[in-house]
Design an enzyme around this catalytic site. Sequence first.
Site, PDB file in Angstrom:
ATOM      1  N   GLU A 136       3.145   8.990   1.815  1.00  0.00           N
ATOM      2  CA  GLU A 136       1.941   8.354   2.360  1.00  0.00           C
ATOM      3  C   GLU A 136       1.611   8.776   3.796  1.00  0.00           C
ATOM      4  O   GLU A 136       1.401   7.941   4.665  1.00  0.00           O
ATOM      5  CB  GLU A 136       2.091   6.821   2.273  1.00  0.00           C
ATOM      6  CG  GLU A 136       2.196   6.345   0.839  1.00  0.00           C
ATOM      7  CD  GLU A 136       2.576   4.862   0.699  1.00  0.00           C
ATOM      8  OE1 GLU A 136       2.359   4.086   1.641  1.00  0.00           O
ATOM      9  OE2 GLU A 136       3.094   4.501  -0.362  1.00  0.00           O
ATOM     10  N   ASN A 184       4.543  12.606  -1.817  1.00  0.00           N
ATOM     11  CA  ASN A 184       4.184  11.440  -2.638  1.00  0.00           C
ATOM     12  C   ASN A 184       3.120  10.601  -1.938  1.00  0.00           C
ATOM     13  O   ASN A 184       3.252  10.290  -0.755  1.00  0.00           O
ATOM     14  CB  ASN A 184       5.454  10.593  -2.833  1.00  0.00           C
ATOM     15  CG  ASN A 184       5.278   9.469  -3.835  1.00  0.00           C
ATOM     16  OD1 ASN A 184       4.847   9.694  -4.961  1.00  0.00           O
ATOM     17  ND2 ASN A 184       5.619   8.252  -3.431  1.00  0.00           N
ATOM     18  N   HIS A 220      -0.840   3.325  -8.638  1.00  0.00           N
ATOM     19  CA  HIS A 220      -1.028   1.867  -8.698  1.00  0.00           C
ATOM     20  C   HIS A 220      -2.507   1.668  -9.050  1.00  0.00           C
ATOM     21  O   HIS A 220      -3.382   2.052  -8.276  1.00  0.00           O
ATOM     22  CB  HIS A 220      -0.725   1.216  -7.345  1.00  0.00           C
ATOM     23  CG  HIS A 220       0.695   1.428  -6.905  1.00  0.00           C
ATOM     24  ND1 HIS A 220       1.750   0.749  -7.478  1.00  0.00           N
ATOM     25  CD2 HIS A 220       1.236   2.226  -5.956  1.00  0.00           C
ATOM     26  CE1 HIS A 220       2.878   1.130  -6.903  1.00  0.00           C
ATOM     27  NE2 HIS A 220       2.598   2.032  -5.974  1.00  0.00           N
ATOM     28  N   GLU A 249       4.643   5.846  -9.479  1.00  0.00           N
ATOM     29  CA  GLU A 249       4.708   4.394  -9.231  1.00  0.00           C
ATOM     30  C   GLU A 249       3.712   3.637 -10.111  1.00  0.00           C
ATOM     31  O   GLU A 249       3.104   2.643  -9.676  1.00  0.00           O
ATOM     32  CB  GLU A 249       4.449   4.093  -7.747  1.00  0.00           C
ATOM     33  CG  GLU A 249       5.383   4.847  -6.814  1.00  0.00           C
ATOM     34  CD  GLU A 249       5.261   4.461  -5.336  1.00  0.00           C
ATOM     35  OE1 GLU A 249       4.596   3.464  -5.008  1.00  0.00           O
ATOM     36  OE2 GLU A 249       5.849   5.181  -4.508  1.00  0.00           O
ATOM     37  N   ASP A 251       1.707   1.212 -12.089  1.00  0.00           N
ATOM     38  CA  ASP A 251       1.622  -0.191 -12.512  1.00  0.00           C
ATOM     39  C   ASP A 251       0.151  -0.592 -12.551  1.00  0.00           C
ATOM     40  O   ASP A 251      -0.700   0.071 -11.931  1.00  0.00           O
ATOM     41  CB  ASP A 251       2.486  -1.165 -11.688  1.00  0.00           C
ATOM     42  CG  ASP A 251       2.250  -1.130 -10.192  1.00  0.00           C
ATOM     43  OD1 ASP A 251       1.212  -0.595  -9.748  1.00  0.00           O
ATOM     44  OD2 ASP A 251       3.098  -1.661  -9.443  1.00  0.00           O
TER      45      ASP A 251
HETATM   46  O1  9MR Z   1       8.040  -2.136  -3.941  1.00  0.00           O
HETATM   47  C1  9MR Z   1       8.507  -1.886  -2.628  1.00  0.00           C
HETATM   48  C2  9MR Z   1       8.796  -3.194  -1.930  1.00  0.00           C
HETATM   49  O2  9MR Z   1       9.901  -3.831  -2.539  1.00  0.00           O
HETATM   50  C3  9MR Z   1       9.095  -2.943  -0.453  1.00  0.00           C
HETATM   51  O3  9MR Z   1       9.185  -4.189   0.224  1.00  0.00           O
HETATM   52  C4  9MR Z   1       8.029  -2.069   0.192  1.00  0.00           C
HETATM   53  C5  9MR Z   1       8.412  -1.698   1.630  1.00  0.00           C
HETATM   54  O4  9MR Z   1       9.569  -0.909   1.677  1.00  0.00           O
HETATM   55  O5  9MR Z   1       7.864  -0.881  -0.537  1.00  0.00           O
HETATM   56  C6  9MR Z   1       7.469  -1.094  -1.872  1.00  0.00           C
HETATM   57  O6  9MR Z   1       7.329   0.168  -2.525  1.00  0.00           O
HETATM   58  C7  9MR Z   1       6.297   1.003  -2.037  1.00  0.00           C
HETATM   59  C8  9MR Z   1       6.804   2.435  -2.107  1.00  0.00           C
HETATM   60  O7  9MR Z   1       7.991   2.559  -1.384  1.00  0.00           O
HETATM   61  C9  9MR Z   1       5.759   3.420  -1.606  1.00  0.00           C
HETATM   62  N1  9MR Z   1       4.480   3.232  -2.274  1.00  0.00           N
HETATM   63  C10 9MR Z   1       3.980   1.861  -2.322  1.00  0.00           C
HETATM   64  C11 9MR Z   1       5.037   0.934  -2.901  1.00  0.00           C
HETATM   65  C12 9MR Z   1       4.487  -0.484  -3.045  1.00  0.00           C
HETATM   66  O8  9MR Z   1       4.172  -1.026  -1.795  1.00  0.00           O
END
Ligand code: 9MR
Length: 341
Positions: A136, A184, A220, A249, A251
Amino acid sequence: MIAPLSWAQSLRREADCTGILVGTAVRTSQFSESAYATTLVREFNMMQAEDVMKWSTIRPDRQTFNFTLGDQVVDFAQAHDMKVRGHTLLWGRHNPEWLNGADYNPGMLSELLRDHITKVVQHYRGKVFAWDVVNEALDENGEFRSSIWYDRPGIGLAGKGNAYIEQAFRWAHAADPDVLLFYNDAEGEAVNHKSDAIYAMVKDFKRRGVPIDGIGLQMHIFDLQPNVASIAANINRFTALGVQVHITELDVPLPTDASGNLRNPSDLLKQAEIYRQIAATCLSHRGCTALQTWGFTDKYSWIRSFFRGNKGSALLFDNKYNPKPAYRALNQAFGAAGCSP
Ligand code: 9MR
């Protein structure tokens, strides 16, 4: 009670047969829950730590590398013959406080990042087959996000566009020349300004020999109306560059009330159709080599807390591990492309 699904029906079996990886994000804290572990092993041939390979877990302080939880992911995967994707070596968000708060100059930050990437990639050498090296880095318009690594203060390449990203890929490749390296991101799944920017970066990297093997399309899907034709065109142009595409990812959150009940129960069928279309799109491109969901049971998903209870039910299995229509649809999509009788 876990749902009475047999191996013969599982996604994993269909995926093995098709030669694609089907994965999910996992939480190590749930490995001891029998329905969680059983479903995970039955349905997936790949997994990724949802959180425990991030800086926030591995680096409790500047001196320490704590691989305990990340190693649990690898151990579980190896015990069940599953592959592990690594996530993530560089992200501008959710970094530990000691890192955000410190007054580092670019030289110190560069050394800190080089050391982190090197040690983490080497630790998981031969155990993690692909890394989300950078996560990101771009905003929804395809501009570089401001971050500690880019320009606040940055690793010495502020204002030089993707030079800091290139540097991270080069360090990762030096630490393990065999591991696959991915960029990613979200919001660039279809053809748009953001995916144009990612495309230009990957094209430039490939032309100049920067070691990049693939891109992760997070997927997402928040609005129940993905532009599937545009997603297909996007996957097409990336794979034509000679990089792999992983859906990383996936969903599909649905509107819910405060108790978690669906506002429109018929959304489950729309959701299923989306899962089917995304899987079919990936499966129709040889270079789309993995499809991963961001968790698999609605019991454990980032969605409900992130949307403060207004969305949920985003995944393949319900809170009790019963398969949802989305599961059946995904299974059928794999079956249609694979070797089911
Ligand atoms: O699902 C993840 C959540 O448990 C964490 O609190 C958060 C921060 O580390 O990250 C979430 O996963 C993210 C992923 O690492 C990157 N893309 C977006 C995902 C959803 O926010």
